[in-house]
Write an enzyme that holds these catalytic residues in place. Structure first.
Site, PDB file in Angstrom:
ATOM      1  N   LYS A  91       2.369  -4.812  -0.151  1.00 43.53           N
ATOM      2  CA  LYS A  91       3.455  -4.301  -1.005  1.00 43.53           C
ATOM      3  C   LYS A  91       4.675  -5.229  -0.930  1.00 43.53           C
ATOM      4  CE  LYS A  91       1.446   0.243  -0.567  1.00 43.53           C
ATOM      5  NZ  LYS A  91       1.603   1.680  -0.528  1.00 43.53           N
ATOM      6  N   GLU A  93       1.789   3.193  -7.321  1.00 44.54           N
ATOM      7  CA  GLU A  93       3.234   2.889  -7.377  1.00 44.54           C
ATOM      8  C   GLU A  93       3.594   2.225  -8.697  1.00 44.54           C
ATOM      9  OE1 GLU A  93       3.319   0.918  -3.580  1.00 44.54           O
ATOM     10  OE2 GLU A  93       2.898   2.863  -2.666  1.00 44.54           O
ATOM     11  N   HIS A 112      -2.178   0.255  -9.368  1.00 45.26           N
ATOM     12  CA  HIS A 112      -1.807   0.969  -8.148  1.00 45.26           C
ATOM     13  C   HIS A 112      -0.884   2.133  -8.509  1.00 45.26           C
ATOM     14  CE1 HIS A 112       0.168   1.876  -4.350  1.00 45.26           C
ATOM     15  NE2 HIS A 112      -0.904   1.387  -3.770  1.00 45.26           N
ATOM     16  N   SER A 146      -3.184   6.233   3.653  1.00 47.55           N
ATOM     17  CA  SER A 146      -2.980   6.501   5.085  1.00 47.55           C
ATOM     18  C   SER A 146      -4.182   6.164   5.964  1.00 47.55           C
ATOM     19  CB  SER A 146      -2.528   7.954   5.301  1.00 47.55           C
ATOM     20  OG  SER A 146      -1.274   8.172   4.669  1.00 47.55           O
ATOM     21  N   GLY A 162       1.037   6.448   1.949  1.00 47.16           N
ATOM     22  CA  GLY A 162       2.280   6.282   2.692  1.00 47.16           C
ATOM     23  C   GLY A 162       2.818   7.576   3.289  1.00 47.16           C
ATOM     24  N   GLU A 192      -7.373   6.351  -4.673  1.00 45.64           N
ATOM     25  CA  GLU A 192      -6.205   6.536  -3.815  1.00 45.64           C
ATOM     26  C   GLU A 192      -5.451   7.800  -4.239  1.00 45.64           C
ATOM     27  OE1 GLU A 192      -4.856   2.651  -1.883  1.00 45.64           O
ATOM     28  OE2 GLU A 192      -3.904   2.754  -3.818  1.00 45.64           O
ATOM     29  N   ASN A 231      -2.921  -4.221   1.349  1.00 46.32           N
ATOM     30  CA  ASN A 231      -1.858  -4.321   0.345  1.00 46.32           C
ATOM     31  C   ASN A 231      -0.507  -4.340   1.069  1.00 46.32           C
ATOM     32  OD1 ASN A 231      -0.038  -3.961  -1.728  1.00 46.32           O
ATOM     33  ND2 ASN A 231      -0.779  -1.924  -2.316  1.00 46.32           N
TER      34      ASN A 231
HETATM   35  P1  PGA Z   1      -0.932   3.475   2.810  1.00 42.01           P
HETATM   36  O1  PGA Z   1      -0.979   2.822   1.338  1.00 42.01           O
HETATM   37  O2  PGA Z   1      -2.126   2.944   3.559  1.00 42.01           O
HETATM   38  O3  PGA Z   1       0.358   3.019   3.400  1.00 42.01           O
HETATM   39  O4  PGA Z   1      -1.001   4.958   2.630  1.00 42.01           O
HETATM   40  C1  PGA Z   1      -2.196   2.676   0.662  1.00 42.01           C
HETATM   41  C2  PGA Z   1      -1.971   1.966  -0.628  1.00 42.01           C
HETATM   42  O5  PGA Z   1      -0.927   2.161  -1.254  1.00 42.01           O
HETATM   43  O6  PGA Z   1      -2.835   1.175  -1.078  1.00 42.01           O
END
Ligand code: PGA
Length: 253
Positions: free
Chosen positions: A11, A97, A95, A213, A173, A167, A9
């Protein structure tokens, strides 16, 4: 037997040239990971460029979001059919976010999931608890609510065609990855929910990815868990070596 899926992803990152270069670099080396499905999720405005960059390779791609409606007066939105037109195989839905920053609800994720399936896309439906929810011992309850709300009314046949991503929001992140045991426990719960709602065949067949992560150095221990069928990767998917290193963690299973 569930085939592993490693999904990157991207983003709201990269410019057009960087997106093309990254997609091409991964596509070029994607042949080495034959036993794993690989997909990248660029910003939608670069999907056409990524399509051209990965042509002829086994690297698939998809979008990070879509509209629940097929067409009409929805300024700024992109439909499932438009994504299919661009050659997308997958779409990430719900997701964290989008849920927590942009206010997307389970009901909206549900409508989008139904629309994506109707268009022939494979939705990757995300669920995950906040840190406060985990600390309050509410992880199971939150995951259950998100599952029930986001996948409400889906038939067994529809559910068999989607992917679930667990997740934990506190791991996204942050560099704070869930332990393999924490991930496996939630994945087992999700599989039990699938079994109770449908049957053992559906529960055994649906892929459940872990996200939060994940990087090349921690992927293998997560991916060797029996119920972890791949990874949804954010930050580490922006580097070809890291992304392919995560995929390499699958073959050690
Ligand atoms: P990250 O994000 O690997 O940067 O923690 C995972 C995601 O948001 O799918």
């Amino acid at each position: 037997m569930r085939r592993a899926l490693i999904a990157g992803n991207w983003k709201m990152n990269l410019d057009r040239a960087e997106a093309v270069a990254l997609a091409a670099a991964i596509a070029e080396r994607s042949g080495a990971a034959q036993e794993v499905d690989l997909a990248v999720f660029p910003p939608s405005v670069y999907l056409d460029a990524v399509r051209d960059a990965v042509r002829g390779s086994r690297l698939a791609y998809g979008a990070q979001n879509m509209c629940h409606q097929p067409n009409g007066a929805f300024t700024g939105e992109i439909s499932a059919a438009m994504l299919v037109d661009l050659g997308c195989r997958y779409v990430i839905l719900g997701h964290s976010e989008r849920r927590h920053i942009l206010g997307e609800t389970n009901a909206e994720v549900n409508q989008k999931t139904i629309a994506a399936l109707a268009a022939g896309l494979v939705p990757i439906v995300c669920v995950g608890e906040l840190l406060a929810e985990r600390e309050a011992g509410r992880t199971g309850e939150v995951i259950r609510q998100q599952f029930d709300g986001s996948l409400a009314g889906l038939s067994a046949e529809q559910t068999a065609r989607l992917v679930i991503a667990y997740e934990p929001v506190w791991a996204i992140g942050t560099g704070k990855v869930a332990t393999p045991q924490q991930a496996e426990a939630v994945h087992m719960d999700l599989r039990k929910i699938l079994k109770d709602r449908y049957n053992a065949t559906i529960a055994d067949g649906v892929r459940i990815l872990y996200g939060g992560s994940v990087k090349a150095s921690n992927a293998a221990e997560l991916l060797t868990q029996p119920n972890v069928d791949g990874a949804l990767v954010g930050g580490a998917s922006l580097k070809a070596d890291e992304f392919l290193g995560i995929a390499a963690g699958v073959s050690r299973k």
